[in-house]
Design an enzyme around this catalytic site. Structure first.
Site, PDB file in Angstrom:
ATOM      1  N   LYS A 150       0.873  -1.171   0.000  1.00 22.27           N
ATOM      2  CA  LYS A 150       0.000   0.000   0.000  1.00 22.27           C
ATOM      3  C   LYS A 150       0.911   1.223   0.000  1.00 22.27           C
ATOM      4  O   LYS A 150       1.716   1.410   0.909  1.00 22.27           O
ATOM      5  CB  LYS A 150      -0.868  -0.004   1.249  1.00 22.27           C
ATOM      6  CG  LYS A 150      -1.716   1.250   1.353  1.00 22.27           C
ATOM      7  CD  LYS A 150      -2.675   1.148   2.503  1.00 22.27           C
ATOM      8  CE  LYS A 150      -3.560   2.374   2.572  1.00 22.27           C
ATOM      9  NZ  LYS A 150      -4.508   2.274   3.685  1.00 22.27           N
ATOM     10  N   LYS A 193      -2.074  -1.477  -3.976  1.00 21.07           N
ATOM     11  CA  LYS A 193      -2.949  -0.308  -3.882  1.00 21.07           C
ATOM     12  C   LYS A 193      -2.129   0.966  -3.928  1.00 21.07           C
ATOM     13  O   LYS A 193      -1.148   1.039  -3.198  1.00 21.07           O
ATOM     14  CB  LYS A 193      -3.691  -0.411  -2.548  1.00 21.07           C
ATOM     15  CG  LYS A 193      -4.534   0.793  -2.217  1.00 21.07           C
ATOM     16  CD  LYS A 193      -5.159   0.603  -0.869  1.00 21.07           C
ATOM     17  CE  LYS A 193      -5.931   1.850  -0.532  1.00 21.07           C
ATOM     18  NZ  LYS A 193      -6.577   1.762   0.733  1.00 21.07           N
TER      19      LYS A 193
END
Ligand code: PBG
Length: 357
Positions: A225, A278
């Site tokens: 992330k 992400k």
């Protein structure tokens, strides 16, 4: 038999010259033959997008109002009753297999340590119970991180630094995340999704879940992330923007890809079931690298900023929403993602249904 490339280069030059004389190129290899009709394009298509690959992130709040979210056009902050009603539609009419729940906490419930995150009667815990009671076949995934419940808007337990600013404490945070995850599992969550980027949290979650008998609860880890500029509209929806500092001490540097593979190896060893990248479209190379280095399923989160860019351009008439969205999502699948978290899931499911009719 295949002719040598040199021969073809020579022949091509000749045929270009003869084109002007005889008005026909001698071009036996014409890739456009595979694009000559919709049916032919369908036969040779390498990547598919299906509703079965989609996860829909949803926001749930106290009270009985379903409010549109200004920063995420088309999405709502749902009451529990509204959420259940909408999920019936998503599941039964559209065939969406999984929703990802985010809780909206009123300011009054936020604390420095975010303890509301593991309240068994908290908004997310009650929403999970309601959904699993009404629509048992719909997979319910939950986000595990403290930011919606933290007065600091940080994902973990915070220490204030003497010179100002804050540090997010790793091991203390992992303990809090374990409590949060257990409360979700107890309420009936199918998939736990830690979005915090603390070290060692997948191992800690796996062993705590197993100890309590939740060995069938899956972990989708936010493996890589990034500390991205693209989360703004999501933070607007939840009121969860960091009050002090940023998240660069735990979320990853957008410049790095080898670091993502290091995280992937660790998450795999720690027992993650699914690895997530992400955001998605600015990080297609990371998805491709992850696909190559792991045998686990790979998920990608097409985040709020990616969604809003398309929505805004479509609203002003410069992009076609359907075409731009499907192109973005197919590019994520092409890069190697098995599944996609996207705010466009219901729209995409409708488009795919129309195409198949
Ligand atoms: C919280 C969390 C965030 C997102 C998912 N979980 C925001 C953040 O890390 O600040 C972003 C999702 C999106 O932008 O769509 N840990």
């Amino acid at each position: 038999m295949l002719e040598s490339p040199v021969f073809w280069a020579g022949d091509y030059r000749l045929s270009v010259i003869s084109f002007f004389d005889s008005d026909m190129m001698k071009l036996p290899i014409r890739p456009r033959r595979n694009r000559k009709s919709s049916a032919m394009r369908g036969l040779v298509r390498e990547t598919s997008l299906s509703t079965a690959d989609l996860i829909y992130p949803m926001f749930v709040q106290e009270g009985n109002r379903d409010e549109p979210i200004e920063s995420l056009p088309g999405c709502k902050r749902w009451s529990i009753a509204g959420l259940v009603r909408e999920c019936h539609r998503l599941h039964e009419k559209l065939g969406i297999p999984c929703v990802d729940l985010f809780g909206v906490a009123p300011e009054a419930l936020k604390t420095p340590d975010g303890v509301e995150a593991h309240n068994p009667q908290g908004i997310v815990q009650r929403a999970i119970r309601a959904l699993k009671a009404e629509i048992p076949d719909l997979l319910v995934m939950t986000d595990v991180a403290l930011d919606p419940y933290s007065t600091y808007g940080q994902d973990g337990i915070v220490r204030e630094l003497p010179g100002g600013g804050v540090e997010v404490l790793n091991d203390e945070t992992v303990e809090a995340l374990v409590l949060q995850a257990l409360s979700h599992a107890e309420a009936g969550a199918d998939i736990i999704s830690p979005s915090d980027m603390m070290d060692g949290r997948v191992a800690a979650l796996r062993s705590a879940l197993d100890e309590r008998g939740y060995d069938q609860v899956s972990i989708m880890s936010y493996t890589s992330k990034y500390a991205s500029s693209l989360y703004g509209p999501f933070r607007g929806a939840l009121g969860s923007a960091p009050k002090t500092g940023d998240k660069k001490g735990y979320q990853m540097d957008p410049a790095n890809v080898r670091e993502a593979l290091r995280e992937a190896l660790l998450d795999e060893q720690e027992g993650a079931d699914i690895l997530m990248v992400k955001p998605a479209t600015f990080y297609l190379d990371v998805i491709a690298a992850m696909r190559e280095h792991t045998n686990l399923p790979v998920a990608a989160y097409h985040v709020s900023g990616e969604y809003l860019m398309i929505q805004s351009a479509a609203a002003s008439g410069w992009l076609n929403e359907r075409e731009a969205t499907l192109e973005a999502l197919v590019s994520i699948r092409r890069a190697g993602a098995d599944m996609i978290l996207t705010y466009s899931a219901p729209r995409v499911a409708e488009w795919l249904m129309q195409e198949n009719c």
